[in-house]
Write a protein that holds these residues in place. Structure first.
Motif, PDB file in Angstrom:
ATOM      1  N   PHE A  58       0.722  -1.140   0.078  1.00 47.37           N
ATOM      2  CA  PHE A  58      -0.068  -0.152   0.113  1.00 47.37           C
ATOM      3  C   PHE A  58       0.986   1.120  -0.063  1.00 47.37           C
ATOM      4  O   PHE A  58       1.798   1.363   0.732  1.00 47.37           O
ATOM      5  N   ILE A  59       0.486   2.211  -0.816  1.00 45.87           N
ATOM      6  CA  ILE A  59       1.166   3.551  -0.833  1.00 45.87           C
ATOM      7  C   ILE A  59       0.049   4.515  -1.167  1.00 45.87           C
ATOM      8  O   ILE A  59      -1.170   4.301  -1.622  1.00 45.87           O
ATOM      9  N   MET A  60       0.419   5.696  -0.755  1.00 43.63           N
ATOM     10  CA  MET A  60      -0.756   6.854  -1.172  1.00 43.63           C
ATOM     11  C   MET A  60       0.296   7.983  -1.462  1.00 43.63           C
ATOM     12  O   MET A  60       1.582   8.116  -0.902  1.00 43.63           O
ATOM     13  N   GLY A  61      -0.127   9.001  -2.338  1.00 42.88           N
ATOM     14  CA  GLY A  61       0.620  10.338  -2.584  1.00 42.88           C
ATOM     15  C   GLY A  61      -0.347  11.195  -3.216  1.00 42.88           C
ATOM     16  O   GLY A  61      -1.551  11.056  -3.863  1.00 42.88           O
ATOM     17  N   PRO A  62       0.150  12.492  -3.415  1.00 41.00           N
ATOM     18  CA  PRO A  62      -0.476  13.411  -4.256  1.00 41.00           C
ATOM     19  C   PRO A  62      -0.661  12.894  -5.614  1.00 41.00           C
ATOM     20  O   PRO A  62      -0.040  12.627  -6.313  1.00 41.00           O
ATOM     21  N   ASP A  63      -1.979  13.424  -6.238  1.00 41.01           N
ATOM     22  CA  ASP A  63      -2.282  12.808  -7.531  1.00 41.01           C
ATOM     23  C   ASP A  63      -1.897  13.722  -8.476  1.00 41.01           C
ATOM     24  O   ASP A  63      -2.185  14.899  -8.380  1.00 41.01           O
ATOM     25  N   GLU A  64      -1.229  13.482  -9.403  1.00 42.24           N
ATOM     26  CA  GLU A  64      -0.530  14.147 -10.544  1.00 42.24           C
ATOM     27  C   GLU A  64      -1.547  14.617 -11.424  1.00 42.24           C
ATOM     28  O   GLU A  64      -1.509  15.793 -12.075  1.00 42.24           O
TER      29      GLU A  64
END
Length: 171
Positions: A58-64
């Protein structure tokens, strides 16, 4: 009476499988690199030179694609490995890469791999390389229109495997 016979039959089959497949469970934590770095957790069932297991990354981050939004990526995987020597293994695994909110672009991958492991503290550290192909049931038209399906997707992984005391007394 029939229900009791069925329950007894199931109990006998489970007992036979338990004796035949006498192995042990181990847990692992890892980090996979392939376009993104994502950590994962999983469980292996070890029987002599074989191990089969499953994991969830699992990872998450800002959506480009959308500013101010976040993406969340899940990566469930299943792996079967055979140890050719005490430290060197060959494996086959299957995994999915599911990115929310872009579920229509998810990938299903499968392919061979190889790994080298060595004892470290109370467990084993493994370094693995996988070359996984995109399966035709995934990624909709995007992967196919970009000819991404002709080349394996490389994965480099490092994982630490250990056996918690509640899983086994002997290993």
């Amino acid at each position: 009476m029939i229900g009791m016979k069925r329950s007894l039959s199931i109990l006998i089959v489970v007992l036979l499988f338990s004796i035949t497949l006498a192995g042990y469970f181990s847990c692992f934590v890892g980090l996979a690199l392939s376009g993104a770095a994502f950590p994962y957790l999983g469980v292996y069932y070890n029987v002599e030179n074989f191990k089969i297991g499953g994991s969830l990354g699992f990872i998450m981050g800002p959506d480009e694609k959308k500013s101010g939004q976040w993406y969340y990526m899940f990566s469930p995987a299943v792996e079967v490995a055979y140890f050719l020597t005490e430290n060197f293994s060959v494996s086959w695994d299957a995994r999915a890469l599911v990115v929310i909110p872009y579920q229509s672009e998810q990938l299903y991958l499968t392919g061979p791999g190889a790994g080298y492991s060595f004892r470290l503290w109370e467990g084993a550290l493994s370094l693995k390389i996988h070359g996984e192909l995109i399966l035709p049931i995934s990624a909709g038209e995007k992967a196919w229109s970009r000819d991404m399906t002709k080349f394996p997707v490389p994965f480099i992984e490092g994982e630490y495997e250990f056996t918690p005391p509640f899983f086994s007394d002997n290993h």
